[in-house]
Design an enzyme around this catalytic site. Structure first.
Site, PDB file in Angstrom:
ATOM      1  N   GLY A 234       0.915  -1.163  -0.014  1.00 10.11           N
ATOM      2  CA  GLY A 234       0.129   0.005   0.085  1.00 10.11           C
ATOM      3  C   GLY A 234       1.006   1.146  -0.031  1.00 10.11           C
ATOM      4  O   GLY A 234       0.657   2.298   0.545  1.00 10.11           O
TER       5      GLY A 234
ATOM      6  N   ASP B 246      -2.217   6.706   1.328  1.00  6.23           N
ATOM      7  CA  ASP B 246      -2.177   7.984   2.377  1.00  6.23           C
ATOM      8  C   ASP B 246      -1.398   7.686   3.642  1.00  6.23           C
ATOM      9  O   ASP B 246      -0.838   8.436   4.155  1.00  6.23           O
ATOM     10  CB  ASP B 246      -3.728   8.078   2.604  1.00  6.23           C
ATOM     11  CG  ASP B 246      -3.930   9.449   3.242  1.00  6.23           C
ATOM     12  OD1 ASP B 246      -3.541  10.698   2.914  1.00  6.23           O
ATOM     13  OD2 ASP B 246      -4.557   9.629   4.129  1.00  6.23           O
ATOM     14  N   LEU B 247      -1.726   6.450   4.042  1.00  7.21           N
ATOM     15  CA  LEU B 247      -1.056   6.172   5.464  1.00  7.21           C
ATOM     16  C   LEU B 247       0.174   6.132   5.473  1.00  7.21           C
ATOM     17  O   LEU B 247       0.958   6.559   6.222  1.00  7.21           O
ATOM     18  CB  LEU B 247      -1.779   4.805   5.931  1.00  7.21           C
ATOM     19  CG  LEU B 247      -1.527   4.169   7.221  1.00  7.21           C
ATOM     20  CD1 LEU B 247      -2.009   4.805   8.529  1.00  7.21           C
ATOM     21  CD2 LEU B 247      -1.907   2.803   7.340  1.00  7.21           C
TER      22      LEU B 247
ATOM     23  N   ARG C 124       0.156  -1.156  -6.520  1.00  4.29           N
ATOM     24  CA  ARG C 124      -0.670  -1.319  -7.725  1.00  4.29           C
ATOM     25  C   ARG C 124      -0.014  -0.315  -8.764  1.00  4.29           C
ATOM     26  O   ARG C 124       0.394  -0.499  -9.864  1.00  4.29           O
ATOM     27  CB  ARG C 124      -2.056  -1.237  -7.822  1.00  4.29           C
ATOM     28  CG  ARG C 124      -2.906  -2.294  -7.267  1.00  4.29           C
ATOM     29  CD  ARG C 124      -4.256  -2.449  -7.684  1.00  4.29           C
ATOM     30  NE  ARG C 124      -5.039  -3.262  -6.804  1.00  4.29           N
ATOM     31  CZ  ARG C 124      -5.628  -2.919  -5.731  1.00  4.29           C
ATOM     32  NH1 ARG C 124      -5.693  -1.812  -5.341  1.00  4.29           N
ATOM     33  NH2 ARG C 124      -6.181  -3.736  -5.151  1.00  4.29           N
TER      34      ARG C 124
ATOM     35  N   LYS D 178      -5.247  -1.974  12.065  1.00  9.59           N
ATOM     36  CA  LYS D 178      -6.852  -2.183  12.304  1.00  9.59           C
ATOM     37  C   LYS D 178      -7.675  -1.726  11.135  1.00  9.59           C
ATOM     38  O   LYS D 178      -6.927  -0.766  10.477  1.00  9.59           O
ATOM     39  CB  LYS D 178      -7.254  -1.440  13.472  1.00  9.59           C
ATOM     40  CG  LYS D 178      -7.197  -0.052  13.528  1.00  9.59           C
ATOM     41  CD  LYS D 178      -7.993   0.798  14.855  1.00  9.59           C
ATOM     42  CE  LYS D 178      -9.245   1.324  14.525  1.00  9.59           C
ATOM     43  NZ  LYS D 178      -9.129   2.480  13.730  1.00  9.59           N
TER      44      LYS D 178
ATOM     45  N   ASP E 214      -2.517  -1.212  17.010  1.00  9.34           N
ATOM     46  CA  ASP E 214      -3.302  -0.250  17.794  1.00  9.34           C
ATOM     47  C   ASP E 214      -2.316   0.886  18.266  1.00  9.34           C
ATOM     48  O   ASP E 214      -1.630   0.935  19.163  1.00  9.34           O
ATOM     49  CB  ASP E 214      -4.040  -0.802  18.967  1.00  9.34           C
ATOM     50  CG  ASP E 214      -5.131   0.119  19.198  1.00  9.34           C
ATOM     51  OD1 ASP E 214      -4.738   1.423  19.613  1.00  9.34           O
ATOM     52  OD2 ASP E 214      -6.270  -0.384  19.848  1.00  9.34           O
ATOM     53  N   HIS E 215      -2.366   2.105  17.306  1.00 14.60           N
ATOM     54  CA  HIS E 215      -1.686   3.019  17.422  1.00 14.60           C
ATOM     55  C   HIS E 215      -1.603   3.795  18.737  1.00 14.60           C
ATOM     56  O   HIS E 215      -0.774   4.315  19.442  1.00 14.60           O
ATOM     57  CB  HIS E 215      -1.365   4.074  16.266  1.00 14.60           C
ATOM     58  CG  HIS E 215      -2.476   4.982  16.378  1.00 14.60           C
ATOM     59  ND1 HIS E 215      -3.914   4.911  15.915  1.00 14.60           N
ATOM     60  CD2 HIS E 215      -2.633   6.409  16.801  1.00 14.60           C
ATOM     61  CE1 HIS E 215      -4.794   5.928  16.374  1.00 14.60           C
ATOM     62  NE2 HIS E 215      -3.753   6.883  16.478  1.00 14.60           N
TER      63      HIS E 215
ATOM     64  N   ASP F 113     -14.694   1.963  15.092  1.00 14.12           N
ATOM     65  CA  ASP F 113     -13.479   2.773  14.589  1.00 14.12           C
ATOM     66  C   ASP F 113     -12.811   3.082  15.909  1.00 14.12           C
ATOM     67  O   ASP F 113     -11.489   3.105  15.824  1.00 14.12           O
ATOM     68  CB  ASP F 113     -13.901   3.875  13.917  1.00 14.12           C
ATOM     69  CG  ASP F 113     -12.728   4.830  13.328  1.00 14.12           C
ATOM     70  OD1 ASP F 113     -11.762   4.047  12.717  1.00 14.12           O
ATOM     71  OD2 ASP F 113     -12.735   6.039  13.595  1.00 14.12           O
TER      72      ASP F 113
ATOM     73  N   HIS G  76      -8.892   1.534  20.404  1.00 18.11           N
ATOM     74  CA  HIS G  76      -8.492   2.143  21.234  1.00 18.11           C
ATOM     75  C   HIS G  76      -8.980   2.643  22.680  1.00 18.11           C
ATOM     76  O   HIS G  76      -8.304   2.490  23.847  1.00 18.11           O
ATOM     77  CB  HIS G  76      -8.433   3.600  20.747  1.00 18.11           C
ATOM     78  CG  HIS G  76      -7.950   3.615  19.040  1.00 18.11           C
ATOM     79  ND1 HIS G  76      -7.055   2.734  18.773  1.00 18.11           N
ATOM     80  CD2 HIS G  76      -8.313   4.321  17.996  1.00 18.11           C
ATOM     81  CE1 HIS G  76      -6.727   2.944  17.448  1.00 18.11           C
ATOM     82  NE2 HIS G  76      -7.574   3.934  16.924  1.00 18.11           N
TER      83      HIS G  76
ATOM     84  N   LYS H 227     -10.116  18.690  20.482  1.00 18.92           N
ATOM     85  CA  LYS H 227      -9.237  17.281  20.413  1.00 18.92           C
ATOM     86  C   LYS H 227      -8.688  17.178  22.146  1.00 18.92           C
ATOM     87  O   LYS H 227      -8.085  18.012  22.360  1.00 18.92           O
ATOM     88  CB  LYS H 227      -8.122  17.573  19.294  1.00 18.92           C
ATOM     89  CG  LYS H 227      -6.965  16.472  19.570  1.00 18.92           C
ATOM     90  CD  LYS H 227      -7.420  15.301  18.662  1.00 18.92           C
ATOM     91  CE  LYS H 227      -6.282  14.252  18.488  1.00 18.92           C
ATOM     92  NZ  LYS H 227      -6.718  13.180  17.790  1.00 18.92           N
TER      93      LYS H 227
HETATM   94  C1  BG6 Z   1      -7.888   5.937  14.035  1.00 18.36           C
HETATM   95  C2  BG6 Z   1      -9.391   6.133  13.551  1.00 18.36           C
HETATM   96  O1  BG6 Z   1      -7.666   4.543  14.714  1.00 18.36           O
HETATM   97  O2  BG6 Z   1      -7.625   6.969  15.191  1.00 18.36           O
HETATM   98  C3  BG6 Z   1      -9.552   7.810  13.247  1.00 18.36           C
HETATM   99  O3  BG6 Z   1      -9.654   5.282  12.576  1.00 18.36           O
HETATM  100  C4  BG6 Z   1      -9.197   8.670  14.371  1.00 18.36           C
HETATM  101  O4  BG6 Z   1     -11.180   7.673  12.972  1.00 18.36           O
HETATM  102  C5  BG6 Z   1      -7.655   8.349  14.752  1.00 18.36           C
HETATM  103  O5  BG6 Z   1      -9.320   9.804  13.747  1.00 18.36           O
HETATM  104  C6  BG6 Z   1      -7.444   9.111  16.386  1.00 18.36           C
HETATM  105  O6  BG6 Z   1      -6.221   9.011  16.364  1.00 18.36           O
HETATM  106  P1  BG6 Z   1      -5.355  10.116  17.276  1.00 18.36           P
HETATM  107  O7  BG6 Z   1      -4.116   9.579  17.390  1.00 18.36           O
HETATM  108  O8  BG6 Z   1      -5.374  11.224  16.414  1.00 18.36           O
HETATM  109  O9  BG6 Z   1      -6.223  10.289  18.660  1.00 18.36           O
END
Ligand code: BG6
Length: 523
Positions: free
Chosen positions: A27, A31-32, A61, A169, A198-199, A256, A261, A367
């Site tokens: 990939g 974007d990721l 691709r 994920k 899982d970040h 999501d 998370h 946020k």
């Molecule tokens: C991702 C979700 O796993 O975490 C997104 O798919 C979300 O929708 C993002 O915006 C949030 O991550 P963070 O690190 O910005 O809190």
């Protein structure tokens, strides 16, 4: 800079060595990879934390030469990290190569295998390989199967050279699809080769909860139903779905954010102490905690879970977002939730009866991700003028982002009159004490993969337990929507009022600014 804390020499500071390896990114034109993965690899390179010998091989691709791929990565790094030292950036880009192919075609993987072997020699990388799947989940099994057919997933008999695969994920769409996925993966890979990412677990402030709880003797004795009134876990975002409407409209907030998370933050906050900081023990304790979460009573779902969807704000200065249903890729009559608030109970000795109150959503006021532990009030007020209920409870706030740090509110005597009391916060600010913002979560997790450490990754059991909890809610929302209506809320607010009512029924209320102190108010 003067700070109220003095930072001593680290007592324990260990980083396992990283072996030479190749990093194959599926990939690679996506974007990721450009926003997160390549900037994280570059960040590690800049800090001399990548192995001495390594290469990065992009696979996607789109047809591209090595040079075109490098130029894309140069742009991605400059956008994500700002202007860079040209020599450092060129040295990093010199390690990047690219192969194009169809994810379904075995021939493409045979070509990839040949290219990897050449790179192994050119870069002297010992044949170790990390495969990173930055791909939609439906491609995960086929990519792993083709890698296996092309002979790329095998390891040496003593585990050298190694082959590891990282999955982003979501891990499935529900329990059944997660089990099917795992069964297919397990035909090609041994459990120790699978890294489910899982970040949130890679966030420095989430990891620091483990040290806060288990490296300090003073909090653990209080960490239970006897002293804690309730715990609030918030992951709020002011942004909307941005360019991910197509994905998000099929996922929704519960899948999501909650299934992964939010549950991980809950598990780390509430789990029992593992006997050691070894991957299997930490992962097992997190999973054990998730197993003790009481399933929501489906017949009374509306008393336990509130779901909402953002609508345009009346005031564009508060939030510029359109109605969720007007977002690109979202169905005009979508019933997908962009907000979830939930009451949860944990059925074990430590937590019986203590509400865990979780909320997450997009299009919210600001946020902020935090875990706020509210302690019980004092049992008796000896300060005549102040009744017990006037005296606020102590709150410990683990600030995950932004303004990372830890606050503990305490009552203190104000100078002057004999009975003059006010609340103040003992405050630790990550930036002030360490002089840096926390490293990117992807850097930590990539390094862990290269070190073969799965502590901060999901286990198969963990994923399945999480879906077992979530699936009945998803089913109820579809089959009996009246039990748990979808409430609209204006973008830029704190979510639907129904979520406030749900908490008010338990005699509590959600934390709001200024309690959620912080300087930045947007993502
Ligand atoms: C991702 C979700 O796993 O975490 C997104 O798919 C979300 O929708 C993002 O915006 C949030 O991550 P963070 O690190 O910005 O809190």
């Amino acid at each position: 800079m003067d700070t109220p804390f003095s930072l001593g020499q680290p007592n324990v500071c260990a980083e396992a060595p990283v072996e030479n390896c190749g990093i194959v990114v599926f990939g690679a034109s996506g974007d990721l990879v450009q926003r997160k993965l390549i900037p994280a690899l570059y960040g590690l390179f800049r800090r001399h934390m990548l192995p001495a010998r390594f290469y990065i091989l992009g696979f996607a691709r789109s047809a591209m030469t090595d040079e075109m791929f490098r130029e894309r990565m140069r742009t991605a790094i400059t956008e994500a990290c700002g202007e860079q030292n040209a020599d450092t950036l060129n040295s990093f880009l010199a390690m990047c190569r690219y192969v194009s192919g169809d994810y379904n075609e075995l021939a493409a993987y045979e070509q990839l295998a040949t290219r990897c072997s050449v790179c192994d020699m050119d870069f002297d990388s010992s044949g170790n390989r990390l495969f990173y799947l930055a791909l939609p989940p439906e491609l995960h099994p086929v990519v792993v199967e083709r890698l296996s057919e092309a002979g790329m997933t095998g390891e040496g008999h003593d585990g050298r050279p190694w082959a590891r695969v990282v999955f982003e994920k979501p891990f499935g769409h529900d329990l059944a699809s997660a089990v099917t996925l795992d069964n297919r993966l397990s035909r090609a890979l041994e459990p120790h080769q699978i890294f489910r990412m899982d970040h949130y677990l890679g966030k420095e402030t989430v990891q620091s909860i483990l040290m806060f709880r288990f490296a300090n003797a003073i909090f653990e004795p209080l960490w239970n139903r006897r002293y804690i009134d309730h715990v609030q876990i918030t992951a709020a975002e002011s942004i909307g779905v941005e360019h991910r409407g197509g994905y998000y409209d099929h996922a929704g907030c519960l899948r999501d954010m909650f299934q992964n998370h939010m549950l991980q933050m809950l598990a780390i906050t509430a789990m029992e102490p593992p006997t050691s900081f070894q991957a299997e023990q930490v992962r097992e304790e997190r999973t054990k905690l998730m197993r003790s979460i009481r399933p929501w009573p489906v017949d009374e779902l509306g008393d336990w879970i509130v779901r909402g969807q953002y609508a345009a704000s009346q005031d564009a200065a508060i939030s510029p977002l359109p109605d969720y249903r007007q977002e690109a890729g979202v169905a005009g009559d979508s019933a997908t939730e962009t907000y979830v608030a939930a009451r949860m109970l944990i059925d074990n000795w430590r937590w019986q009866g203590v509400p865990f109150l979780l909320r997450s959503g997009k299009g919210l006021r600001r946020k902020v991700s935090e875990i706020a532990v509210t302690f019980k009030r004092v049992p008796h007020s000896m300060f005549g003028m102040t009744s017990k209920t006037q005296m606020p409870a102590n709150v410990l706030v683990l600030k995950i982002q932004p303004d990372e740090g830890i606050d503990l509110t305490i009552q203190t005597k104000q100078p002057g009159p004999k009975s003059c009391m006010s609340s103040m916060a003992l405050s630790f600010k990550y930036q002030e004490v360490f002089g840096i913002t926390p490293p990117n979560a992807y850097e930590r997790l990539l390094l862990d993969c290269m070190q073969g450490d799965r502590t901060l990754f999901w286990s198969r059991e963990g994923v399945e337990v999480a879906w077992q909890l979530i699936d009945p809610v998803l089913a109820a929302w579809t089959e009996r929507p009246d039990l748990c209506p979808l409430f609209p809320y204006p973008a830029g607010s704190w979510g639907p009022e129904a979520a406030d009512r749900m908490l008010a029924a338990t005699g509590r209320r959600w934390r709001r600014p200024p309690e959620m102190a912080g300087t930045r108010i947007t993502d």
